[in-house]
Design a protein around this motif. Structure first.
Motif, PDB file in Angstrom:
ATOM      1  N   LYS A 167       0.826  -1.210   0.000  1.00  0.00           N
ATOM      2  CA  LYS A 167       0.000   0.000   0.000  1.00  0.00           C
ATOM      3  C   LYS A 167       0.855   1.253   0.000  1.00  0.00           C
ATOM      4  CE  LYS A 167      -3.862   2.215   2.392  1.00  0.00           C
ATOM      5  NZ  LYS A 167      -4.793   2.156   3.538  1.00  0.00           N
ATOM      6  N   GLU A 168       1.814   1.328   0.906  1.00  0.00           N
ATOM      7  CA  GLU A 168       2.696   2.499   0.975  1.00  0.00           C
ATOM      8  C   GLU A 168       3.579   2.607  -0.261  1.00  0.00           C
ATOM      9  OE1 GLU A 168       6.067   4.534   3.906  1.00  0.00           O
ATOM     10  OE2 GLU A 168       5.202   2.583   4.399  1.00  0.00           O
ATOM     11  N   PHE A 169       3.997   1.458  -0.800  1.00  0.00           N
ATOM     12  CA  PHE A 169       4.828   1.464  -2.008  1.00  0.00           C
ATOM     13  C   PHE A 169       4.128   2.198  -3.138  1.00  0.00           C
ATOM     14  CE2 PHE A 169       5.750  -0.696  -6.092  1.00  0.00           C
ATOM     15  CZ  PHE A 169       7.089  -0.349  -6.231  1.00  0.00           C
ATOM     16  N   PHE A 170       2.864   1.883  -3.383  1.00  0.00           N
ATOM     17  CA  PHE A 170       2.148   2.519  -4.489  1.00  0.00           C
ATOM     18  C   PHE A 170       1.732   3.947  -4.157  1.00  0.00           C
ATOM     19  CE2 PHE A 170       1.448  -1.933  -5.888  1.00  0.00           C
ATOM     20  CZ  PHE A 170       1.941  -1.796  -7.175  1.00  0.00           C
ATOM     21  N   GLU A 171       1.412   4.205  -2.916  1.00  0.00           N
ATOM     22  CA  GLU A 171       0.942   5.536  -2.554  1.00  0.00           C
ATOM     23  C   GLU A 171       2.067   6.563  -2.452  1.00  0.00           C
ATOM     24  OE1 GLU A 171      -1.280   5.081   1.041  1.00  0.00           O
ATOM     25  OE2 GLU A 171      -3.071   4.290   0.034  1.00  0.00           O
ATOM     26  N   LYS A 172       3.270   6.138  -2.053  1.00  0.00           N
ATOM     27  CA  LYS A 172       4.329   7.101  -1.751  1.00  0.00           C
ATOM     28  C   LYS A 172       5.580   6.964  -2.607  1.00  0.00           C
ATOM     29  CE  LYS A 172       2.882   7.692   3.056  1.00  0.00           C
ATOM     30  NZ  LYS A 172       3.303   7.681   4.484  1.00  0.00           N
ATOM     31  N   LYS A 173       5.802   5.805  -3.215  1.00  0.00           N
ATOM     32  CA  LYS A 173       7.064   5.581  -3.930  1.00  0.00           C
ATOM     33  C   LYS A 173       6.943   5.742  -5.440  1.00  0.00           C
ATOM     34  CE  LYS A 173       9.117   4.241  -0.068  1.00  0.00           C
ATOM     35  NZ  LYS A 173      10.161   5.049   0.589  1.00  0.00           N
ATOM     36  N   CYS A 174       5.812   5.363  -5.994  1.00  0.00           N
ATOM     37  CA  CYS A 174       5.670   5.312  -7.453  1.00  0.00           C
ATOM     38  C   CYS A 174       5.389   6.687  -8.047  1.00  0.00           C
ATOM     39  CB  CYS A 174       4.553   4.344  -7.839  1.00  0.00           C
ATOM     40  SG  CYS A 174       4.922   2.625  -7.450  1.00  0.00           S
ATOM     41  N   VAL A 175       6.075   6.987  -9.133  1.00  0.00           N
ATOM     42  CA  VAL A 175       5.860   8.225  -9.890  1.00  0.00           C
ATOM     43  C   VAL A 175       4.921   7.900 -11.050  1.00  0.00           C
ATOM     44  CG1 VAL A 175       6.970  10.024 -11.269  1.00  0.00           C
ATOM     45  CG2 VAL A 175       8.159   9.034  -9.288  1.00  0.00           C
ATOM     46  N   LEU A 176       3.878   8.705 -11.216  1.00  0.00           N
ATOM     47  CA  LEU A 176       2.870   8.427 -12.242  1.00  0.00           C
ATOM     48  C   LEU A 176       2.983   9.430 -13.375  1.00  0.00           C
ATOM     49  CD1 LEU A 176       0.377   6.729 -13.070  1.00  0.00           C
ATOM     50  CD2 LEU A 176      -1.035   8.383 -11.827  1.00  0.00           C
ATOM     51  N   ASN A 177       3.472   8.981 -14.536  1.00  0.00           N
ATOM     52  CA  ASN A 177       3.485   9.791 -15.753  1.00  0.00           C
ATOM     53  C   ASN A 177       3.590   8.858 -16.953  1.00  0.00           C
ATOM     54  OD1 ASN A 177       6.302   9.185 -16.240  1.00  0.00           O
ATOM     55  ND2 ASN A 177       6.853  10.779 -14.744  1.00  0.00           N
ATOM     56  N   ARG A 178       3.664   9.412 -18.150  1.00  0.00           N
ATOM     57  CA  ARG A 178       3.623   8.553 -19.344  1.00  0.00           C
ATOM     58  C   ARG A 178       4.894   7.727 -19.532  1.00  0.00           C
ATOM     59  NH1 ARG A 178       5.780  10.521 -24.337  1.00  0.00           N
ATOM     60  NH2 ARG A 178       6.751  12.575 -24.165  1.00  0.00           N
ATOM     61  N   PHE A 179       5.976   8.086 -18.815  1.00  0.00           N
ATOM     62  CA  PHE A 179       7.217   7.315 -18.905  1.00  0.00           C
ATOM     63  C   PHE A 179       7.240   6.143 -17.931  1.00  0.00           C
ATOM     64  CE2 PHE A 179       8.502  11.621 -20.298  1.00  0.00           C
ATOM     65  CZ  PHE A 179       8.836  11.308 -21.607  1.00  0.00           C
ATOM     66  N   THR A 180       6.307   6.141 -16.969  1.00  0.00           N
ATOM     67  CA  THR A 180       6.288   5.079 -15.958  1.00  0.00           C
ATOM     68  C   THR A 180       5.026   4.236 -15.997  1.00  0.00           C
ATOM     69  OG1 THR A 180       5.221   6.484 -14.282  1.00  0.00           O
ATOM     70  CG2 THR A 180       7.634   6.531 -14.391  1.00  0.00           C
ATOM     71  N   PHE A 181       3.984   4.727 -16.668  1.00  0.00           N
ATOM     72  CA  PHE A 181       2.663   4.099 -16.589  1.00  0.00           C
ATOM     73  C   PHE A 181       2.033   4.093 -17.974  1.00  0.00           C
ATOM     74  CE2 PHE A 181      -1.836   3.736 -15.726  1.00  0.00           C
ATOM     75  CZ  PHE A 181      -1.937   3.000 -14.547  1.00  0.00           C
ATOM     76  N   GLY A 182       1.467   2.966 -18.351  1.00  0.00           N
ATOM     77  CA  GLY A 182       0.820   2.892 -19.659  1.00  0.00           C
ATOM     78  C   GLY A 182       0.246   1.509 -19.891  1.00  0.00           C
ATOM     79  N   VAL A 183      -0.035   1.191 -21.150  1.00  0.00           N
ATOM     80  CA  VAL A 183      -0.601  -0.108 -21.491  1.00  0.00           C
ATOM     81  C   VAL A 183       0.516  -1.158 -21.461  1.00  0.00           C
ATOM     82  CG1 VAL A 183      -1.903  -1.451 -23.169  1.00  0.00           C
ATOM     83  CG2 VAL A 183      -2.363   0.998 -22.924  1.00  0.00           C
ATOM     84  N   ASN A 184       0.389  -2.110 -20.558  1.00  0.00           N
ATOM     85  CA  ASN A 184       1.356  -3.204 -20.371  1.00  0.00           C
ATOM     86  C   ASN A 184       0.947  -4.430 -21.185  1.00  0.00           C
ATOM     87  OD1 ASN A 184       2.742  -3.238 -17.031  1.00  0.00           O
ATOM     88  ND2 ASN A 184       2.150  -1.464 -18.228  1.00  0.00           N
ATOM     89  N   HIS A 185       1.938  -5.308 -21.446  1.00  0.00           N
ATOM     90  CA  HIS A 185       1.608  -6.652 -21.926  1.00  0.00           C
ATOM     91  C   HIS A 185       0.847  -7.393 -20.848  1.00  0.00           C
ATOM     92  CE1 HIS A 185       2.225 -10.980 -22.564  1.00  0.00           C
ATOM     93  NE2 HIS A 185       2.372 -10.718 -23.850  1.00  0.00           N
ATOM     94  N   GLY A 186       1.352  -7.348 -19.623  1.00  0.00           N
ATOM     95  CA  GLY A 186       0.641  -7.891 -18.476  1.00  0.00           C
ATOM     96  C   GLY A 186       0.996  -9.316 -18.084  1.00  0.00           C
TER      97      GLY A 186
END
Length: 395
Positions: A232-251
């Motif tokens: 929970k803390e990892f996603f809320e406080k550590k991750c940077v959200l922009n087009r270079f870090t987040f997008g459509v993944n293979h998954g």
């Protein structure tokens, strides 16, 4: 169960086969997948394709269309930029347009490629009361060899390095919207591709896990503890959200979802092409999620997750180093954002473990409550949940 003769005739009409075709079952699970062979000469030469059928009540048409658009745009982007991309190892199998659309202008980026087959079998097979028809998509057969053979995908550093470059190039292409405008990219994908937690019918949604945990379901309680104490803390406080870090993944770029294609003599060529397929888990997520799939896979085999013993020649630390060094070369933007730092990689790898186990727990819960699954699927889910207990049972 193989396709009926009427279904084969429908496939011939949809994609304009002029010669006889035959089908061979590859897999019949959520999707039904077939090898399609077209006879092209008296010398027993054949063209090979992959046909995928999806029940209309399993996945909605807009999501399948988005998947096909994604594969097509990636293919067009890497083909167009082949000479300018260093270590360009990424290859995909673009869907084949329906015969009615094959002669459309080459300038048209996306052509209709999804057909409908009303009844693929002589008798009902794994259908529900809401299955009325099946979506059909045809792909060229992927070039190269299965990397599960002698576990070469885990031990051959040329393949591991090529995979790192391929995934880095995939994420870089997505961050650049494959050359499309931001507006057009959003129109194609924003509302039609799910978030990671929404895949597998929402198996890893925290609300669902929490509900079962509060009802005393022990595996769900363990998942919830992992989320609350580590993720929970990892996603809320550590991750940077922009087009270079987040997008459509293979998954789901695990070791069974790509082939390695050595173009020349295997002993001489430095890097093979990596032919990626099975994009039906595409999702909006951090690119670190795709990296986590690779890293978690290495850890799974390192811990003998399948119970097959030590794999000769496999060194998990060296695997991770070779893969990540290559990825960094091909997608330096993610390095700049800090998402390839040690702490971030550990977080994304743990998230993949959480996701993997969350899907397994959900399937087992449904199985315990009467839903039918293939014995092999249930057995594998039991292995995953046992591993989860052994690793995190003291949380």
């Amino acid at each position: 169960m193989n396709l009926s003769e009427s279904a084969l005739n429908e496939v011939r009409k949809l994609w304009g086969f002029n010669n006889p075709i035959k089908s061979t079952v590859i897999k019949q699970s959520e999707n039904h997948t077939f090898l399609i062979e077209e006879e092209i000469s008296a010398e027993d030469k054949k063209n090979q394709f992959i046909l995928r059928l999806t029940p209309n009540d399993h996945r909605k048409l807009p999501l399948i269309q988005s998947e096909m658009n994604y594969i097509t745009l990636i293919h067009q982007y890497i083909t167009k930029n082949n000479n300018s991309l260093p270590n360009n190892t990424l290859r995909v199998c673009p869907p084949i347009p329906l015969i009615l659309h094959q002669k459309e202008s080459e300038e048209q980026e996306l052509k209709e490629c999804i057909g409908i087959i009303q009844q693929p079998y002589e008798t009902n097979f794994h259908e529900t009361n809401t299955t009325k028809y099946w979506y059909a998509v045809l792909f060229p057969f992927a070039k190269g060899s299965c990397v599960l053979d002698k576990w070469c995908g885990l031990t051959d550093e040329r393949i591991i390095k090529a995979l790192g470059h391929a995934l880095g190039q995939l994420h870089s292409a997505v961050s650049q919207r494959c050359g499309l405008t931001e507006e057009k990219w959003k129109l194609l994908f924003e509302n039609n591709v799910p978030l990671g937690e929404e895949t597998h019918s929402g198996a890893t949604k925290i609300e669902r896990i929490e509900k079962r945990a509060n009802e005393g379901h022990e595996p769900s309680q363990l998942l919830l503890n992992i989320w609350n104490s580590k993720l929970k803390e990892f996603f809320e406080k550590k991750c940077v959200l922009n087009r270079f870090t987040f997008g459509v993944n293979h998954g789901d770029l695990n070791i069974s979802n790509f082939f390695a294609e050595f173009l020349n003599n295997e002993e001489e060529q430095l890097l093979p092409n990596i032919n990626v397929f099975d994009f039906d888990q595409i999702q909006h997520n951090y690119f670190g999620n795709d990296i986590g799939v690779i890293l978690h896979g290495a850890a799974f085999f390192e811990d003998d997750g399948l119970g097959i013993g030590k794999i000769e020649g496999f060194n998990a630390d060296q695997y991770r180093k070779v893969f990540l060094d290559a990825y960094r070369e091909s997608n330096p933007e993610l390095v700049k954002e800090g998402h390839l730092d040690k702490e971030m990689l550990e977080g994304f790898s743990l998230y993949r473990e959480f996701y993997h186990a969350g899907v397994a727990v959900d399937i087992l819960f449904q199985s315990e409550n009467g839903k039918k699954f293939e014995a092999a699927i249930v057995g594998f889910c039991e292995i995953v949940v046992k591993r989860l207990r052994n690793k995190f049972g003291n949380l």
